[in-house]
Design a protein around this motif. Structure first.
Motif, PDB file in Angstrom:
ATOM      1  N   MET A  28      37.365  -2.731  23.694  1.00 52.88           N
ATOM      2  CA  MET A  28      36.917  -3.638  22.672  1.00 52.88           C
ATOM      3  C   MET A  28      37.364  -5.050  23.048  1.00 52.88           C
ATOM      4  SD  MET A  28      37.736  -3.769  18.561  1.00 52.88           S
ATOM      5  CE  MET A  28      39.230  -2.881  18.777  1.00 52.88           C
ATOM      6  N   ILE A  29      36.500  -6.006  22.767  1.00 54.72           N
ATOM      7  CA  ILE A  29      36.808  -7.409  23.019  1.00 54.72           C
ATOM      8  C   ILE A  29      36.669  -8.165  21.705  1.00 54.72           C
ATOM      9  CG2 ILE A  29      36.249  -9.472  24.331  1.00 54.72           C
ATOM     10  CD1 ILE A  29      34.812  -7.584  26.351  1.00 54.72           C
ATOM     11  N   GLN A  30      37.749  -8.801  21.277  1.00 53.89           N
ATOM     12  CA  GLN A  30      37.697  -9.623  20.072  1.00 53.89           C
ATOM     13  C   GLN A  30      37.783 -11.083  20.482  1.00 53.89           C
ATOM     14  OE1 GLN A  30      41.143  -7.806  18.194  1.00 53.89           O
ATOM     15  NE2 GLN A  30      39.807  -6.990  16.598  1.00 53.89           N
ATOM     16  N   LYS A  31      36.974 -11.924  19.817  1.00 57.95           N
ATOM     17  CA  LYS A  31      36.957 -13.356  20.107  1.00 57.95           C
ATOM     18  C   LYS A  31      37.430 -14.116  18.878  1.00 57.95           C
ATOM     19  CE  LYS A  31      32.886 -12.779  22.973  1.00 57.95           C
ATOM     20  NZ  LYS A  31      31.487 -13.171  23.197  1.00 57.95           N
ATOM     21  N   GLN A  32      38.294 -15.095  19.134  1.00 60.07           N
ATOM     22  CA  GLN A  32      38.744 -15.989  18.076  1.00 60.07           C
ATOM     23  C   GLN A  32      38.700 -17.402  18.635  1.00 60.07           C
ATOM     24  OE1 GLN A  32      42.839 -15.441  16.983  1.00 60.07           O
ATOM     25  NE2 GLN A  32      42.676 -16.758  15.183  1.00 60.07           N
ATOM     26  N   PHE A  33      37.967 -18.289  17.957  1.00 64.05           N
ATOM     27  CA  PHE A  33      37.867 -19.669  18.394  1.00 64.05           C
ATOM     28  C   PHE A  33      38.929 -20.492  17.672  1.00 64.05           C
ATOM     29  CE2 PHE A  33      33.826 -17.767  19.340  1.00 64.05           C
ATOM     30  CZ  PHE A  33      33.581 -18.226  20.624  1.00 64.05           C
ATOM     31  N   ILE A  34      39.760 -21.166  18.460  1.00 64.05           N
ATOM     32  CA  ILE A  34      40.885 -21.919  17.929  1.00 64.05           C
ATOM     33  C   ILE A  34      40.633 -23.399  18.186  1.00 64.05           C
ATOM     34  CG2 ILE A  34      43.373 -22.278  18.076  1.00 64.05           C
ATOM     35  CD1 ILE A  34      43.516 -19.330  19.061  1.00 64.05           C
ATOM     36  N   LYS A  35      40.536 -24.153  17.109  1.00 62.88           N
ATOM     37  CA  LYS A  35      40.267 -25.585  17.206  1.00 62.88           C
ATOM     38  C   LYS A  35      41.557 -26.371  16.979  1.00 62.88           C
ATOM     39  CE  LYS A  35      35.566 -25.024  15.576  1.00 62.88           C
ATOM     40  NZ  LYS A  35      34.530 -25.423  14.634  1.00 62.88           N
ATOM     41  N   SER A  36      41.741 -27.378  17.831  1.00 66.40           N
ATOM     42  CA  SER A  36      42.837 -28.316  17.647  1.00 66.40           C
ATOM     43  C   SER A  36      42.234 -29.715  17.629  1.00 66.40           C
ATOM     44  CB  SER A  36      43.873 -28.180  18.766  1.00 66.40           C
ATOM     45  OG  SER A  36      43.345 -28.615  19.994  1.00 66.40           O
ATOM     46  N   ALA A  37      43.070 -30.729  17.497  1.00 62.56           N
ATOM     47  CA  ALA A  37      42.578 -32.100  17.431  1.00 62.56           C
ATOM     48  C   ALA A  37      41.838 -32.509  18.700  1.00 62.56           C
ATOM     49  CB  ALA A  37      43.742 -33.056  17.169  1.00 62.56           C
ATOM     50  N   LYS A  38      42.244 -31.961  19.830  1.00 69.94           N
ATOM     51  CA  LYS A  38      41.668 -32.399  21.106  1.00 69.94           C
ATOM     52  C   LYS A  38      40.698 -31.409  21.735  1.00 69.94           C
ATOM     53  CE  LYS A  38      45.511 -35.344  22.391  1.00 69.94           C
ATOM     54  NZ  LYS A  38      46.463 -35.704  23.438  1.00 69.94           N
ATOM     55  N   THR A  39      40.816 -30.132  21.419  1.00 63.88           N
ATOM     56  CA  THR A  39      40.017 -29.132  22.139  1.00 63.88           C
ATOM     57  C   THR A  39      39.793 -27.888  21.292  1.00 63.88           C
ATOM     58  OG1 THR A  39      39.856 -27.897  24.203  1.00 63.88           O
ATOM     59  CG2 THR A  39      42.031 -28.069  23.244  1.00 63.88           C
ATOM     60  N   THR A  40      38.880 -27.079  21.758  1.00 59.42           N
ATOM     61  CA  THR A  40      38.667 -25.755  21.189  1.00 59.42           C
ATOM     62  C   THR A  40      38.800 -24.759  22.326  1.00 59.42           C
ATOM     63  OG1 THR A  40      37.158 -26.603  19.513  1.00 59.42           O
ATOM     64  CG2 THR A  40      37.032 -24.255  19.977  1.00 59.42           C
ATOM     65  N   ARG A  60      46.506  -3.513  25.815  1.00 59.83           N
ATOM     66  CA  ARG A  60      46.046  -4.781  25.251  1.00 59.83           C
ATOM     67  C   ARG A  60      46.531  -5.970  26.074  1.00 59.83           C
ATOM     68  NH1 ARG A  60      47.786  -4.136  20.011  1.00 59.83           N
ATOM     69  NH2 ARG A  60      45.894  -2.962  19.680  1.00 59.83           N
ATOM     70  N   ILE A  61      45.670  -6.998  26.113  1.00 56.08           N
ATOM     71  CA  ILE A  61      46.044  -8.296  26.678  1.00 56.08           C
ATOM     72  C   ILE A  61      45.278  -9.369  25.920  1.00 56.08           C
ATOM     73  CG2 ILE A  61      44.283  -8.258  28.503  1.00 56.08           C
ATOM     74  CD1 ILE A  61      46.353  -9.731  30.299  1.00 56.08           C
ATOM     75  N   VAL A  62      45.923 -10.524  25.733  1.00 52.87           N
ATOM     76  CA  VAL A  62      45.302 -11.674  25.081  1.00 52.87           C
ATOM     77  C   VAL A  62      45.225 -12.800  26.103  1.00 52.87           C
ATOM     78  CG1 VAL A  62      45.501 -13.363  23.220  1.00 52.87           C
ATOM     79  CG2 VAL A  62      46.217 -10.996  22.837  1.00 52.87           C
ATOM     80  N   VAL A  63      44.030 -13.407  26.219  1.00 50.99           N
ATOM     81  CA  VAL A  63      43.796 -14.472  27.192  1.00 50.99           C
ATOM     82  C   VAL A  63      43.081 -15.615  26.485  1.00 50.99           C
ATOM     83  CG1 VAL A  63      42.680 -15.048  29.376  1.00 50.99           C
ATOM     84  CG2 VAL A  63      43.562 -12.750  29.024  1.00 50.99           C
ATOM     85  N   ASP A  64      43.546 -16.841  26.698  1.00 47.42           N
ATOM     86  CA  ASP A  64      42.864 -18.026  26.189  1.00 47.42           C
ATOM     87  C   ASP A  64      42.018 -18.628  27.296  1.00 47.42           C
ATOM     88  OD1 ASP A  64      44.092 -17.752  23.729  1.00 47.42           O
ATOM     89  OD2 ASP A  64      45.649 -19.230  24.147  1.00 47.42           O
ATOM     90  N   LEU A  65      40.711 -18.797  27.020  1.00 43.75           N
ATOM     91  CA  LEU A  65      39.780 -19.343  28.009  1.00 43.75           C
ATOM     92  C   LEU A  65      38.996 -20.500  27.413  1.00 43.75           C
ATOM     93  CD1 LEU A  65      38.405 -16.035  29.566  1.00 43.75           C
ATOM     94  CD2 LEU A  65      40.162 -17.546  30.494  1.00 43.75           C
ATOM     95  N   ALA A  66      38.424 -21.311  28.283  1.00 44.36           N
ATOM     96  CA  ALA A  66      37.624 -22.452  27.855  1.00 44.36           C
ATOM     97  C   ALA A  66      36.372 -21.972  27.123  1.00 44.36           C
ATOM     98  CB  ALA A  66      37.235 -23.302  29.054  1.00 44.36           C
ATOM     99  N   VAL A  67      35.961 -22.752  26.146  1.00 41.66           N
ATOM    100  CA  VAL A  67      34.765 -22.457  25.358  1.00 41.66           C
ATOM    101  C   VAL A  67      33.530 -22.891  26.138  1.00 41.66           C
ATOM    102  CG1 VAL A  67      33.534 -23.127  23.244  1.00 41.66           C
ATOM    103  CG2 VAL A  67      35.971 -22.622  23.164  1.00 41.66           C
ATOM    104  N   GLY A  68      32.430 -22.166  25.924  1.00 47.79           N
ATOM    105  CA  GLY A  68      31.145 -22.546  26.500  1.00 47.79           C
ATOM    106  C   GLY A  68      30.899 -22.050  27.905  1.00 47.79           C
ATOM    107  N   ALA A  69      31.486 -20.932  28.253  1.00 47.95           N
ATOM    108  CA  ALA A  69      31.345 -20.398  29.607  1.00 47.95           C
ATOM    109  C   ALA A  69      31.069 -18.901  29.560  1.00 47.95           C
ATOM    110  CB  ALA A  69      32.600 -20.673  30.424  1.00 47.95           C
TER     111      ALA A  69
END
Length: 104
Positions: A1-13, A55-64
């Motif tokens: 299973m792959i779960q996606k969560q978009f995290i927004k900050s002042a400078k980036t998502t 399980r593993i959690v990875v943060d990747l750039a949005v839009g790819a």
């Protein structure tokens, strides 16, 4: 299973991806390997939780779009819940996960 969560900050998502494999996978080691880590077979190990899931959690750039596979005790396999699949140069397929923002 792959779960996606978009995290927004002042400078980036960024897109936080949680990859989870079921507890019935009997293995000593499982790694997440893909073009996001240069196909390095050792940098992203999955950890086994108390309930047995991997399980593993990875943060990747949005839009790819990212290609990946799992390496389980030296054997390659794909995620059956991936966003898609792509033929690789080894005669098999890679899983694909995309990090495109959902339409509002």
């Amino acid at each position: 299973m792959i779960q996606k969560q978009f995290i927004k900050s002042a400078k980036t998502t960024k897109c936080r991806l949680t990859f989870t494999l079921p507890e019935d996978i009997w293995a000593d080691e499982v790694y997440l390997v893909g073009n996001f880590n240069g196909w390095d077979e050792t940098t992203h190990p999955l950890r086994q939780a108390n309930n047995g899931e991997w399980r593993i959690v990875v943060d990747l750039a949005v839009g790819a779009e990212y290609q990946f596979r799992y390496l389980c005790d030296g054997e390659w396999f794909n995620d059956n819940e991936a966003d898609g699949y792509s033929v690789n140069p080894h005669g098999s397929h890679n899983s694909i996960v995309n990090t495109f923002l959902p339409a509002d």
